[in-house]
Design a protein around this motif. Structure first.
Motif, short mmCIF file in Angstrom:
data_model
loop_
_atom_site.label_atom_id
_atom_site.label_comp_id
_atom_site.label_asym_id
_atom_site.label_seq_id
_atom_site.Cartn_x
_atom_site.Cartn_y
_atom_site.Cartn_z
N ALA A 150 -23.28 128.11 -66.15
CA ALA A 150 -24.37 129.19 -65.89
C ALA A 150 -23.82 129.91 -64.71
CB ALA A 150 -25.76 128.46 -65.48
N ASP B 123 -22.43 134.21 -69.61
CA ASP B 123 -23.87 133.57 -69.46
C ASP B 123 -24.59 134.36 -68.89
OD1 ASP B 123 -25.60 131.30 -69.08
OD2 ASP B 123 -25.70 132.18 -67.04
N ASN C 262 -26.75 126.07 -71.68
CA ASN C 262 -25.46 125.89 -71.31
C ASN C 262 -24.70 124.68 -71.88
OD1 ASN C 262 -26.84 127.64 -68.87
ND2 ASN C 262 -24.85 128.44 -69.55
N VAL D 65 -24.78 128.95 -74.91
CA VAL D 65 -23.70 129.30 -73.96
C VAL D 65 -22.52 128.41 -73.89
CG1 VAL D 65 -22.80 130.80 -72.28
CG2 VAL D 65 -25.19 131.16 -73.23
#
Length: 292
Positions: free
Chosen positions: A9, A14, A36, A5
């Motif tokens: 976060a 996300d 992330n 992603v």
């Protein structure tokens, strides 16, 4: 498997990505780790996936807003957002136009009259220069022939706080973020920036039906992988994604976030959408002179 992603976060992409990872892992019978990798408008994480081994074990869960616009703002983009990826669109999230409660505008027509009568007087916030809510403002200015001052913040949440405090006049936000604040009387949603009204806010008219053509701004969450991933692997991921999107708990979660599932998730239609968005946003990015 690893799902990258390219944002921090806790953000909308996300949250959806983690729900998707959990469900698709169940479908495929193996764990999916979410990583992330932030920075440069999402291009750092996206580039990592574009350069990953084409085996289907490293995937990207991104958002069309930055996947399309960030490479347009870079002098030397590290990848081609279309040619270097195979994409599977999952859900669409329209933006809404929200205004501070003290603004003398009860609807979108009132709002447009204010901007026309007071060029440059009113301010709109965003999550930063080049963000989708910044570009949404620039698009509306171009399409409606109005002027307003852009005020960038370090994220959309701080911009929303400033709006509720009366420090800025309007903002382009998501339905899921804006609706609770409207219900609490802290701001007003006056328009949806999409082709049709949002299922999450059916009483809110669109800017298009209010007389501003070609003013829709939506962001699409998608799954992506390197374009060289074998067709059989792509097919398996497409099939698994369709099953995930048919899961009642997943559909309920998306609806609560204002995300409308996309029925046609095949890579061809997904690529066509990205191509159309690139053609649409390229001249707007160029006109604003935004670069990252």
């Amino acid at each position: 498997m690893k799902l990258v992603v390219p944002y921090s976060a806790g953000g909308p992409t996300d949250v959806v990505g983690r729900r998707y990872a959990e469900k698709v892992g169940e479908m495929l019978g193996q764990p999916v780790i979410v990583e992330n990798r932030t920075g440069a408008g999402g291009t750092i994480g996206s580039n990592a996936v574009a350069k990953a081994a084409p085996d289907g074990y490293t995937l990207l869960f991104g958002s069309s807003s930055s996947h399309v616009t960030s490479p347009l703002m870079l002098r030397q983009p590290p990848y081609d957002p279309l040619k270097d990826f195979t994409l599977i669109n999952i859900g669409v999230l329209p933006l809404v136009l929200v205004v501070r409660t003290g603004l003398p505008a009860q609807n979108f027509t009132d709002f447009m009259n204010l901007l026309h009568a007071n060029p440059g007087k009113y301010t709109f916030g965003s999550g930063g220069v080049g963000s989708i809510n910044h570009l949404a403002g620039e698009l509306l200015k171009m399409r409606a022939g109005v002027d307003a001052l852009h005020v960038p913040f370090q994220g959309t949440n701080p911009a929303q706080v400033a709006l509720m405090a009366g420090q800025i006049d309007f903002l382009f936000d998501t339905v899921a973020s804006a609706m609770p604040q409207q219900q609490a009387g802290r701001l007003k949603i006056i328009a949806t920036l999409s082709e049709r009204r949002s299922a999450s806010a059916p009483d809110i008219p669109t800017t298009i039906e209010s007389g501003i053509p070609d003013s829709s701004v939506v962001t699409v969450n998608f799954l992506a992988m390197p374009s060289t991933v074998p067709a059989r692997v792509v097919t398996r991921l497409v099939d698994a994604t369709k099953k995930v999107m048919a899961d009642p708990t997943m559909l309920d979660a998306l609806t609560k976030m204002g995300i409308e599932p996309i029925a046609n998730t095949d890579p061809v239609s997904s690529a066509q959408f990205v191509a159309s968005e690139i053609s649409r946003w390229a001249p707007i990015v160029k006109a604003t002179g935004v670069s990252i």
